[in-house]
Design an enzyme around this catalytic site. Structure first.
Site, PDB file in Angstrom:
ATOM      1  N   HIS A 252       0.840  -1.205   0.000  1.00 24.33           N
ATOM      2  CA  HIS A 252       0.000   0.000   0.000  1.00 24.33           C
ATOM      3  C   HIS A 252       0.879   1.262   0.000  1.00 24.33           C
ATOM      4  O   HIS A 252       0.841   2.073   0.931  1.00 24.33           O
ATOM      5  CB  HIS A 252      -0.898  -0.003   1.233  1.00 24.33           C
ATOM      6  CG  HIS A 252      -2.347   0.254   0.945  1.00 24.33           C
ATOM      7  ND1 HIS A 252      -3.140  -0.641   0.272  1.00 24.33           N
ATOM      8  CD2 HIS A 252      -3.144   1.321   1.226  1.00 24.33           C
ATOM      9  CE1 HIS A 252      -4.373  -0.158   0.174  1.00 24.33           C
ATOM     10  NE2 HIS A 252      -4.393   1.038   0.721  1.00 24.33           N
TER      11      HIS A 252
ATOM     12  N   ASN B 150      -4.018   3.196  -4.540  1.00 19.01           N
ATOM     13  CA  ASN B 150      -3.245   1.957  -4.526  1.00 19.01           C
ATOM     14  C   ASN B 150      -3.889   0.856  -5.363  1.00 19.01           C
ATOM     15  O   ASN B 150      -3.200   0.160  -6.118  1.00 19.01           O
ATOM     16  CB  ASN B 150      -3.074   1.467  -3.081  1.00 19.01           C
ATOM     17  CG  ASN B 150      -2.175   2.378  -2.275  1.00 19.01           C
ATOM     18  OD1 ASN B 150      -0.965   2.361  -2.402  1.00 19.01           O
ATOM     19  ND2 ASN B 150      -2.787   3.202  -1.421  1.00 19.01           N
ATOM     20  N   GLY B 151      -5.202   0.690  -5.234  1.00 18.44           N
ATOM     21  CA  GLY B 151      -5.872  -0.374  -5.970  1.00 18.44           C
ATOM     22  C   GLY B 151      -5.756  -0.203  -7.471  1.00 18.44           C
ATOM     23  O   GLY B 151      -5.414  -1.142  -8.205  1.00 18.44           O
ATOM     24  N   ARG B 152      -6.027   1.005  -7.941  1.00 15.08           N
ATOM     25  CA  ARG B 152      -5.973   1.255  -9.387  1.00 15.08           C
ATOM     26  C   ARG B 152      -4.547   1.173  -9.912  1.00 15.08           C
ATOM     27  O   ARG B 152      -4.299   0.637 -11.001  1.00 15.08           O
ATOM     28  CB  ARG B 152      -6.600   2.622  -9.694  1.00 15.08           C
ATOM     29  CG  ARG B 152      -8.128   2.626  -9.610  1.00 15.08           C
ATOM     30  CD  ARG B 152      -8.690   4.037  -9.559  1.00 15.08           C
ATOM     31  NE  ARG B 152      -8.483   4.631  -8.240  1.00 15.08           N
ATOM     32  CZ  ARG B 152      -8.611   5.929  -7.992  1.00 15.08           C
ATOM     33  NH1 ARG B 152      -8.919   6.767  -8.974  1.00 15.08           N
ATOM     34  NH2 ARG B 152      -8.428   6.379  -6.772  1.00 15.08           N
TER      35      ARG B 152
ATOM     36  N   GLY C  70      -2.163  -0.663  -8.590  1.00 14.26           N
ATOM     37  CA  GLY C  70      -1.801  -2.072  -8.519  1.00 14.26           C
ATOM     38  C   GLY C  70      -2.401  -2.897  -9.636  1.00 14.26           C
ATOM     39  O   GLY C  70      -1.775  -3.850 -10.126  1.00 14.26           O
ATOM     40  N   ARG C  71      -3.605  -2.547 -10.074  1.00 13.04           N
ATOM     41  CA  ARG C  71      -4.205  -3.283 -11.199  1.00 13.04           C
ATOM     42  C   ARG C  71      -3.563  -2.862 -12.522  1.00 13.04           C
ATOM     43  O   ARG C  71      -3.446  -3.668 -13.451  1.00 13.04           O
ATOM     44  CB  ARG C  71      -5.719  -3.086 -11.199  1.00 13.04           C
ATOM     45  CG  ARG C  71      -6.402  -3.881 -10.083  1.00 13.04           C
ATOM     46  CD  ARG C  71      -7.906  -3.810 -10.131  1.00 13.04           C
ATOM     47  NE  ARG C  71      -8.424  -2.499  -9.766  1.00 13.04           N
ATOM     48  CZ  ARG C  71      -8.658  -2.085  -8.533  1.00 13.04           C
ATOM     49  NH1 ARG C  71      -8.383  -2.888  -7.499  1.00 13.04           N
ATOM     50  NH2 ARG C  71      -9.149  -0.896  -8.284  1.00 13.04           N
TER      51      ARG C  71
END
Length: 398
Positions: free
Chosen positions: A227, A233-235, A237-238
Protein backbone atom coordinates in the site's frame (compact mmCIF):
# COMPACT_ATOMS: atom_id res chain seq x y z
CA UNK A 1 9.53 -23.10 7.73
CA UNK A 2 7.28 -23.70 4.70
CA UNK A 3 6.88 -21.15 1.90
CA UNK A 4 3.28 -20.51 2.96
CA UNK A 5 4.33 -19.80 6.54
CA UNK A 6 7.11 -17.51 5.31
CA UNK A 7 4.59 -15.45 3.37
CA UNK A 8 2.41 -14.77 6.41
CA UNK A 9 2.62 -11.19 7.66
CA UNK A 10 4.44 -10.25 10.81
CA UNK A 11 3.72 -7.03 12.68
CA UNK A 12 5.55 -3.98 13.99
CA UNK A 13 4.54 -2.30 17.24
CA UNK A 14 4.53 1.36 16.24
CA UNK A 15 4.19 4.23 18.76
CA UNK A 16 0.93 6.17 18.55
CA UNK A 17 0.44 9.72 19.74
CA UNK A 18 -3.18 10.59 20.40
CA UNK A 19 -4.67 13.80 19.08
CA UNK A 20 -6.66 15.41 21.90
CA UNK A 21 -8.59 17.55 19.44
CA UNK A 22 -9.90 14.54 17.52
CA UNK A 23 -13.56 13.82 18.20
CA UNK A 24 -13.97 10.16 19.04
CA UNK A 25 -16.70 8.07 20.59
CA UNK A 26 -16.15 6.35 23.93
CA UNK A 27 -15.77 3.01 22.12
CA UNK A 28 -13.18 4.44 19.76
CA UNK A 29 -11.22 6.00 22.62
CA UNK A 30 -11.29 2.71 24.52
CA UNK A 31 -9.51 0.98 21.61
CA UNK A 32 -6.57 3.40 21.57
CA UNK A 33 -3.30 2.30 23.13
CA UNK A 34 0.19 3.78 23.08
CA UNK A 35 1.13 1.60 20.09
CA UNK A 36 -0.55 0.07 17.05
CA UNK A 37 0.38 -2.89 14.88
CA UNK A 38 1.51 -2.25 11.29
CA UNK A 39 2.07 -5.07 8.81
CA UNK A 40 5.56 -6.21 7.84
CA UNK A 41 5.35 -7.83 4.38
CA UNK A 42 7.55 -10.82 3.68
CA UNK A 43 10.34 -10.41 1.16
CA UNK A 44 9.24 -12.29 -1.96
CA UNK A 45 12.05 -11.61 -4.44
CA UNK A 46 13.41 -15.15 -4.09
CA UNK A 47 10.51 -16.88 -2.33
CA UNK A 48 9.14 -20.26 -3.44
CA UNK A 49 5.34 -20.18 -3.47
CA UNK A 50 3.09 -23.11 -2.63
CA UNK A 51 0.28 -22.75 -5.16
CA UNK A 52 -2.49 -25.36 -5.29
CA UNK A 53 -1.80 -27.56 -8.35
CA UNK A 54 -5.31 -27.18 -9.78
CA UNK A 55 -5.18 -23.40 -9.35
CA UNK A 56 -1.76 -23.25 -11.03
CA UNK A 57 -3.08 -25.25 -13.98
CA UNK A 58 -6.13 -22.97 -14.26
CA UNK A 59 -3.84 -19.92 -14.26
CA UNK A 60 -1.76 -21.41 -17.08
CA UNK A 61 -4.93 -22.09 -19.08
CA UNK A 62 -6.06 -18.51 -18.48
CA UNK A 63 -2.73 -17.17 -19.68
CA UNK A 64 -3.14 -19.18 -22.90
CA UNK A 65 -6.70 -17.83 -23.29
CA UNK A 66 -5.36 -14.28 -22.98
CA UNK A 67 -2.80 -14.90 -25.71
CA UNK A 68 -5.45 -16.40 -28.04
CA UNK A 69 -7.73 -13.43 -27.43
CA UNK A 70 -4.91 -11.05 -28.28
CA UNK A 71 -4.26 -12.92 -31.53
CA UNK A 72 -7.96 -13.06 -32.47
CA UNK A 73 -8.39 -9.33 -32.15
CA UNK A 74 -5.51 -8.62 -34.48
CA UNK A 75 -7.45 -10.37 -37.25
CA UNK A 76 -10.90 -8.98 -36.51
CA UNK A 77 -10.53 -5.54 -38.10
CA UNK A 78 -9.02 -4.63 -41.47
CA UNK A 79 -5.36 -3.63 -41.59
CA UNK A 80 -4.68 -0.42 -39.75
CA UNK A 81 -7.99 -0.45 -37.87
CA UNK A 82 -7.08 -2.66 -34.92
CA UNK A 83 -5.39 0.05 -32.88
CA UNK A 84 -8.69 1.80 -32.05
CA UNK A 85 -10.08 -1.44 -30.61
CA UNK A 86 -7.02 -1.70 -28.40
CA UNK A 87 -7.77 1.79 -27.10
CA UNK A 88 -11.37 0.82 -26.36
CA UNK A 89 -10.36 -2.24 -24.37
CA UNK A 90 -7.86 -0.20 -22.37
CA UNK A 91 -10.62 2.29 -21.61
CA UNK A 92 -12.97 -0.46 -20.45
CA UNK A 93 -10.26 -1.87 -18.18
CA UNK A 94 -9.65 1.57 -16.69
CA UNK A 95 -13.37 2.11 -16.09
CA UNK A 96 -13.75 -1.31 -14.47
CA UNK A 97 -10.69 -0.82 -12.26
CA UNK A 98 -12.15 2.49 -11.09
CA UNK A 99 -15.53 0.91 -10.46
CA UNK A 100 -13.97 -1.55 -8.02
CA UNK A 101 -13.18 1.57 -5.97
CA UNK A 102 -16.81 2.76 -6.40
CA UNK A 103 -15.80 5.37 -8.98
CA UNK A 104 -18.29 4.91 -11.80
CA UNK A 105 -18.77 6.68 -15.11
CA UNK A 106 -20.93 5.70 -18.08
CA UNK A 107 -19.47 5.41 -21.56
CA UNK A 108 -20.94 8.74 -22.67
CA UNK A 109 -19.56 10.64 -19.68
CA UNK A 110 -16.12 9.06 -20.04
CA UNK A 111 -15.97 9.78 -23.77
CA UNK A 112 -16.80 13.43 -23.09
CA UNK A 113 -14.24 13.63 -20.26
CA UNK A 114 -11.51 12.34 -22.56
CA UNK A 115 -12.05 15.29 -24.88
CA UNK A 116 -12.09 17.72 -21.98
CA UNK A 117 -15.83 18.12 -21.47
CA UNK A 118 -16.47 17.27 -17.84
CA UNK A 119 -16.39 18.97 -14.47
CA UNK A 120 -12.99 18.87 -12.77
CA UNK A 121 -12.97 16.18 -10.12
CA UNK A 122 -16.00 14.36 -11.51
CA UNK A 123 -16.01 10.57 -11.65
CA UNK A 124 -15.57 10.75 -15.42
CA UNK A 125 -12.38 12.81 -15.12
CA UNK A 126 -11.05 10.41 -12.48
CA UNK A 127 -11.66 7.46 -14.80
CA UNK A 128 -10.06 9.39 -17.67
CA UNK A 129 -6.96 9.79 -15.48
CA UNK A 130 -7.00 6.02 -14.96
CA UNK A 131 -6.94 5.60 -18.76
CA UNK A 132 -3.77 7.71 -18.82
CA UNK A 133 -2.27 5.62 -16.02
CA UNK A 134 -3.05 2.37 -17.87
CA UNK A 135 -1.40 3.77 -20.97
CA UNK A 136 1.67 4.60 -18.90
CA UNK A 137 1.73 1.08 -17.45
CA UNK A 138 1.61 -0.58 -20.87
CA UNK A 139 4.17 1.82 -22.34
CA UNK A 140 6.58 1.14 -19.46
CA UNK A 141 6.09 -2.62 -19.50
CA UNK A 142 9.66 -3.58 -20.42
CA UNK A 143 10.80 -3.36 -16.83
CA UNK A 144 8.96 -2.65 -13.59
CA UNK A 145 10.98 -0.30 -11.39
CA UNK A 146 10.11 2.05 -8.51
CA UNK A 147 10.19 4.92 -11.02
CA UNK A 148 7.77 3.04 -13.29
CA UNK A 149 5.33 2.66 -10.40
CA UNK A 150 5.69 6.33 -9.44
CA UNK A 151 5.06 7.37 -13.05
CA UNK A 152 1.84 5.33 -13.21
CA UNK A 153 0.64 6.81 -9.91
CA UNK A 154 1.45 10.36 -11.02
CA UNK A 155 -0.69 9.93 -14.14
CA UNK A 156 -3.53 8.40 -12.14
CA UNK A 157 -3.66 10.92 -9.30
CA UNK A 158 -2.50 14.11 -11.03
CA UNK A 159 -4.17 17.15 -9.49
CA UNK A 160 -5.23 15.28 -6.32
CA UNK A 161 -2.87 16.77 -3.76
CA UNK A 162 -4.07 14.56 -0.92
CA UNK A 163 -2.61 11.56 -2.78
CA UNK A 164 0.83 13.15 -3.23
CA UNK A 165 0.90 12.03 -6.89
CA UNK A 166 4.03 10.25 -8.03
CA UNK A 167 5.53 9.96 -4.54
CA UNK A 168 5.57 7.12 -2.07
CA UNK A 169 3.76 7.90 1.15
CA UNK A 170 5.57 9.47 4.10
CA UNK A 171 2.88 8.78 6.66
CA UNK A 172 0.94 5.84 8.05
CA UNK A 173 -2.27 4.88 6.28
CA UNK A 174 -4.86 2.24 7.08
CA UNK A 175 -7.81 0.54 5.42
CA UNK A 176 -11.29 0.99 6.83
CA UNK A 177 -13.39 3.73 8.37
CA UNK A 178 -11.61 3.78 11.74
CA UNK A 179 -10.32 7.26 12.72
CA UNK A 180 -7.08 5.66 14.03
CA UNK A 181 -5.13 2.53 13.13
CA UNK A 182 -6.62 0.84 16.18
CA UNK A 183 -9.51 -1.27 14.95
CA UNK A 184 -8.79 -0.67 11.24
CA UNK A 185 -9.49 -3.49 8.78
CA UNK A 186 -5.83 -3.55 7.70
CA UNK A 187 -2.81 -1.46 8.62
CA UNK A 188 -0.13 -1.53 5.88
CA UNK A 189 3.55 -1.24 6.74
CA UNK A 190 4.96 1.87 8.37
CA UNK A 191 6.10 4.31 5.69
CA UNK A 192 9.75 3.74 6.62
CA UNK A 193 9.40 0.21 5.21
CA UNK A 194 7.75 1.16 1.89
CA UNK A 195 10.79 1.75 -0.32
CA UNK A 196 12.58 -1.46 0.65
CA UNK A 197 9.40 -3.47 0.10
CA UNK A 198 8.88 -1.88 -3.31
CA UNK A 199 12.48 -2.68 -4.29
CA UNK A 200 11.85 -6.30 -3.28
CA UNK A 201 8.62 -6.38 -5.30
CA UNK A 202 10.37 -5.03 -8.41
CA UNK A 203 13.02 -7.74 -8.07
CA UNK A 204 10.20 -10.29 -7.90
CA UNK A 205 8.64 -9.00 -11.13
CA UNK A 206 11.95 -9.57 -12.95
CA UNK A 207 11.85 -13.32 -12.26
CA UNK A 208 11.23 -15.70 -15.15
CA UNK A 209 10.76 -18.91 -13.16
CA UNK A 210 7.11 -18.24 -12.23
CA UNK A 211 4.21 -18.66 -14.69
CA UNK A 212 3.18 -15.23 -15.91
CA UNK A 213 -0.42 -14.89 -14.69
CA UNK A 214 0.53 -16.39 -11.33
CA UNK A 215 3.36 -13.88 -11.08
CA UNK A 216 1.06 -10.97 -11.99
CA UNK A 217 -1.52 -12.00 -9.37
CA UNK A 218 1.11 -12.39 -6.65
CA UNK A 219 2.78 -9.10 -7.54
CA UNK A 220 -0.58 -7.36 -7.35
CA UNK A 221 -1.36 -8.86 -3.94
CA UNK A 222 2.07 -7.88 -2.62
CA UNK A 223 1.64 -4.34 -3.97
CA UNK A 224 -1.75 -4.00 -2.26
CA UNK A 225 -0.21 -5.27 0.97
CA UNK A 226 2.59 -2.69 0.80
CA UNK A 227 0.00 0.00 0.00
CA UNK A 228 2.76 2.46 -0.96
CA UNK A 229 0.60 5.52 -1.64
CA UNK A 230 -1.77 7.75 0.29
CA UNK A 231 -4.51 6.97 -2.25
CA UNK A 232 -4.89 5.21 -5.59
CA UNK A 233 -3.25 1.96 -4.53
CA UNK A 234 -5.87 -0.37 -5.97
CA UNK A 235 -5.97 1.26 -9.39
CA UNK A 236 -2.18 1.56 -9.57
CA UNK A 237 -1.80 -2.07 -8.52
CA UNK A 238 -4.21 -3.28 -11.20
CA UNK A 239 -2.38 -1.20 -13.81
CA UNK A 240 0.79 -2.98 -12.71
CA UNK A 241 -0.82 -6.28 -13.72
CA UNK A 242 -1.06 -5.05 -17.32
CA UNK A 243 2.56 -3.97 -17.36
CA UNK A 244 3.50 -7.53 -16.38
CA UNK A 245 1.16 -9.17 -18.91
CA UNK A 246 2.54 -6.96 -21.67
CA UNK A 247 6.16 -7.36 -20.58
CA UNK A 248 5.71 -11.14 -20.37
CA UNK A 249 4.28 -11.37 -23.88
CA UNK A 250 0.74 -12.52 -23.01
CA UNK A 251 -0.66 -9.35 -24.55
CA UNK A 252 1.02 -7.70 -27.50
CA UNK A 253 -1.65 -5.57 -29.11
CA UNK A 254 -4.38 -5.04 -26.55
CA UNK A 255 -5.24 -4.71 -22.87
CA UNK A 256 -7.33 -7.51 -21.39
CA UNK A 257 -10.07 -6.02 -19.17
CA UNK A 258 -9.14 -8.15 -16.14
CA UNK A 259 -10.72 -5.69 -13.71
CA UNK A 260 -14.03 -6.21 -15.49
CA UNK A 261 -13.67 -9.88 -14.60
CA UNK A 262 -12.95 -8.99 -10.98
CA UNK A 263 -16.07 -6.80 -10.85
CA UNK A 264 -18.49 -9.72 -10.88
CA UNK A 265 -17.33 -10.79 -7.41
CA UNK A 266 -15.40 -8.06 -5.65
CA UNK A 267 -15.95 -9.72 -2.26
CA UNK A 268 -14.02 -12.77 -3.46
CA UNK A 269 -11.27 -10.47 -4.74
CA UNK A 270 -10.86 -8.68 -1.41
CA UNK A 271 -11.11 -12.00 0.49
CA UNK A 272 -8.32 -13.37 -1.71
CA UNK A 273 -6.11 -10.40 -0.80
CA UNK A 274 -6.78 -11.13 2.87
CA UNK A 275 -5.91 -14.80 2.37
CA UNK A 276 -2.62 -13.79 0.73
CA UNK A 277 -1.73 -11.69 3.78
CA UNK A 278 -2.51 -14.68 5.98
CA UNK A 279 -0.06 -16.85 4.04
CA UNK A 280 -2.21 -18.50 1.34
CA UNK A 281 -1.34 -17.28 -2.18
CA UNK A 282 -3.67 -19.65 -4.07
CA UNK A 283 -6.96 -17.68 -3.78
CA UNK A 284 -5.59 -14.52 -5.42
CA UNK A 285 -4.11 -16.57 -8.28
CA UNK A 286 -7.43 -18.39 -8.68
CA UNK A 287 -9.36 -15.12 -8.65
CA UNK A 288 -7.17 -13.61 -11.37
CA UNK A 289 -7.48 -16.76 -13.49
CA UNK A 290 -11.26 -16.69 -13.22
CA UNK A 291 -11.32 -12.94 -13.92
CA UNK A 292 -9.18 -13.47 -17.02
CA UNK A 293 -11.54 -16.09 -18.45
CA UNK A 294 -14.50 -13.79 -17.76
CA UNK A 295 -12.68 -10.83 -19.30
CA UNK A 296 -11.86 -12.80 -22.45
CA UNK A 297 -15.51 -13.82 -22.89
CA UNK A 298 -16.80 -10.29 -22.27
CA UNK A 299 -14.06 -8.74 -24.39
CA UNK A 300 -14.94 -11.01 -27.31
CA UNK A 301 -18.55 -9.85 -27.16
CA UNK A 302 -17.47 -6.21 -27.08
CA UNK A 303 -15.13 -6.71 -30.03
CA UNK A 304 -17.90 -8.48 -31.95
CA UNK A 305 -20.34 -5.63 -31.26
CA UNK A 306 -17.82 -3.02 -32.39
CA UNK A 307 -16.92 -5.01 -35.50
CA UNK A 308 -20.62 -5.33 -36.35
CA UNK A 309 -21.05 -1.58 -35.92
CA UNK A 310 -18.04 -0.91 -38.15
CA UNK A 311 -19.40 -3.20 -40.88
CA UNK A 312 -22.80 -1.51 -40.64
CA UNK A 313 -21.19 1.92 -41.00
CA UNK A 314 -19.28 0.88 -44.10
CA UNK A 315 -22.51 -0.39 -45.64
CA UNK A 316 -24.24 2.94 -45.03
CA UNK A 317 -21.56 5.14 -46.59
CA UNK A 318 -21.55 5.54 -50.36
CA UNK A 319 -18.68 8.02 -50.76
CA UNK A 320 -15.54 7.14 -52.66
CA UNK A 321 -12.88 5.38 -50.59
CA UNK A 322 -10.54 8.35 -50.66
CA UNK A 323 -13.14 10.54 -48.89
CA UNK A 324 -12.19 11.85 -45.43
CA UNK A 325 -15.22 10.23 -43.82
CA UNK A 326 -13.68 6.76 -44.19
CA UNK A 327 -10.67 7.87 -42.17
CA UNK A 328 -12.98 9.00 -39.37
CA UNK A 329 -14.51 5.55 -38.76
CA UNK A 330 -11.50 4.15 -36.83
CA UNK A 331 -11.47 7.35 -34.77
CA UNK A 332 -15.09 6.71 -33.77
CA UNK A 333 -14.23 3.22 -32.52
CA UNK A 334 -11.44 4.66 -30.40
CA UNK A 335 -13.22 7.84 -29.31
CA UNK A 336 -17.02 7.84 -29.64
CA UNK A 337 -17.31 11.54 -28.75
CA UNK A 338 -15.88 13.75 -31.49
CA UNK A 339 -15.64 17.39 -32.46
CA UNK A 340 -14.58 19.01 -35.69
CA UNK A 341 -11.28 19.99 -34.08
CA UNK A 342 -10.64 16.40 -32.97
CA UNK A 343 -11.25 15.13 -36.52
CA UNK A 344 -8.92 17.76 -37.92
CA UNK A 345 -6.22 16.70 -35.49
CA UNK A 346 -6.59 12.95 -36.06
CA UNK A 347 -6.91 13.01 -39.84
CA UNK A 348 -4.81 16.09 -40.63
CA UNK A 349 -7.51 17.79 -42.70
CA UNK A 350 -8.97 21.29 -42.85
CA UNK A 351 -12.00 22.42 -40.87
CA UNK A 352 -14.30 22.40 -43.94
CA UNK A 353 -13.21 18.83 -44.75
CA UNK A 354 -13.79 17.70 -41.13
CA UNK A 355 -17.17 19.43 -41.00
CA UNK A 356 -18.17 17.77 -44.26
CA UNK A 357 -17.19 14.33 -42.94
CA UNK A 358 -19.27 14.89 -39.79
CA UNK A 359 -22.24 15.96 -41.93
CA UNK A 360 -21.95 12.75 -43.93
CA UNK A 361 -21.79 10.70 -40.73
CA UNK A 362 -24.92 12.41 -39.41
CA UNK A 363 -26.81 11.85 -42.65
CA UNK A 364 -25.90 8.17 -42.49
CA UNK A 365 -27.15 7.95 -38.90
CA UNK A 366 -23.69 7.01 -37.59
CA UNK A 367 -23.31 9.98 -35.23
CA UNK A 368 -25.74 12.35 -33.59
CA UNK A 369 -25.29 15.72 -31.94
CA UNK A 370 -24.86 15.45 -28.18
CA UNK A 371 -27.49 17.25 -26.14
CA UNK A 372 -27.03 19.33 -23.01
CA UNK A 373 -23.53 20.57 -23.83
CA UNK A 374 -22.80 24.29 -23.97
CA UNK A 375 -19.98 26.06 -25.85
CA UNK A 376 -18.93 22.92 -27.72
CA UNK A 377 -20.58 21.03 -30.58
CA UNK A 378 -19.99 17.35 -29.89
CA UNK A 379 -21.12 14.33 -31.87
CA UNK A 380 -21.60 10.85 -30.43
CA UNK A 381 -21.28 7.43 -32.08
CA UNK A 382 -24.30 5.87 -30.39
CA UNK A 383 -23.45 2.31 -31.48
CA UNK A 384 -20.10 2.48 -29.67
CA UNK A 385 -21.61 4.08 -26.56
CA UNK A 386 -24.23 1.31 -26.41
CA UNK A 387 -21.64 -1.45 -26.88
CA UNK A 388 -19.49 -0.04 -24.06
CA UNK A 389 -22.42 0.31 -21.67
CA UNK A 390 -23.52 -3.25 -22.44
CA UNK A 391 -19.98 -4.46 -21.75
CA UNK A 392 -20.06 -2.73 -18.35
CA UNK A 393 -23.46 -4.24 -17.53
CA UNK A 394 -22.23 -7.75 -18.36
CA UNK A 395 -19.17 -7.21 -16.14
CA UNK A 396 -21.37 -6.29 -13.19
CA UNK A 397 -23.65 -9.27 -13.72
CA UNK A 398 -20.81 -11.73 -14.12
Amino acid sequence: MTATAALTLTWDDVPWKSDASQRLSRTQRARITSTYKAAVPADIATMTFAIDAQVAAEADDARDAIARFDAELSMMFPDGEFAPLSSVLLRTESASSSQIENITAGARALALAEIGIAKHGSNATLVAANVDAMNRAVALADKVTPDTILDIHEALMRGQDHANPGRFRDEQVWVGASPTPHGAMFVPPHHDRVRASIDDLCAFTARTDIPLLTQAALAHAQFETIHPFNDGNGRTGRALVHALLKGGGATTQTTLPVSAGLLNDTDAYFDALTAYRQGDPSPIVERFAQASFSAVDNGRLLAKDLNTAHQDWTARLTMRRHAVVWRVLPVLISQPAITSALIQDHTNVSQPAADNAIRQLMEAGIVEKASGIQRNIVYLAKDVITALDEFAARARRG
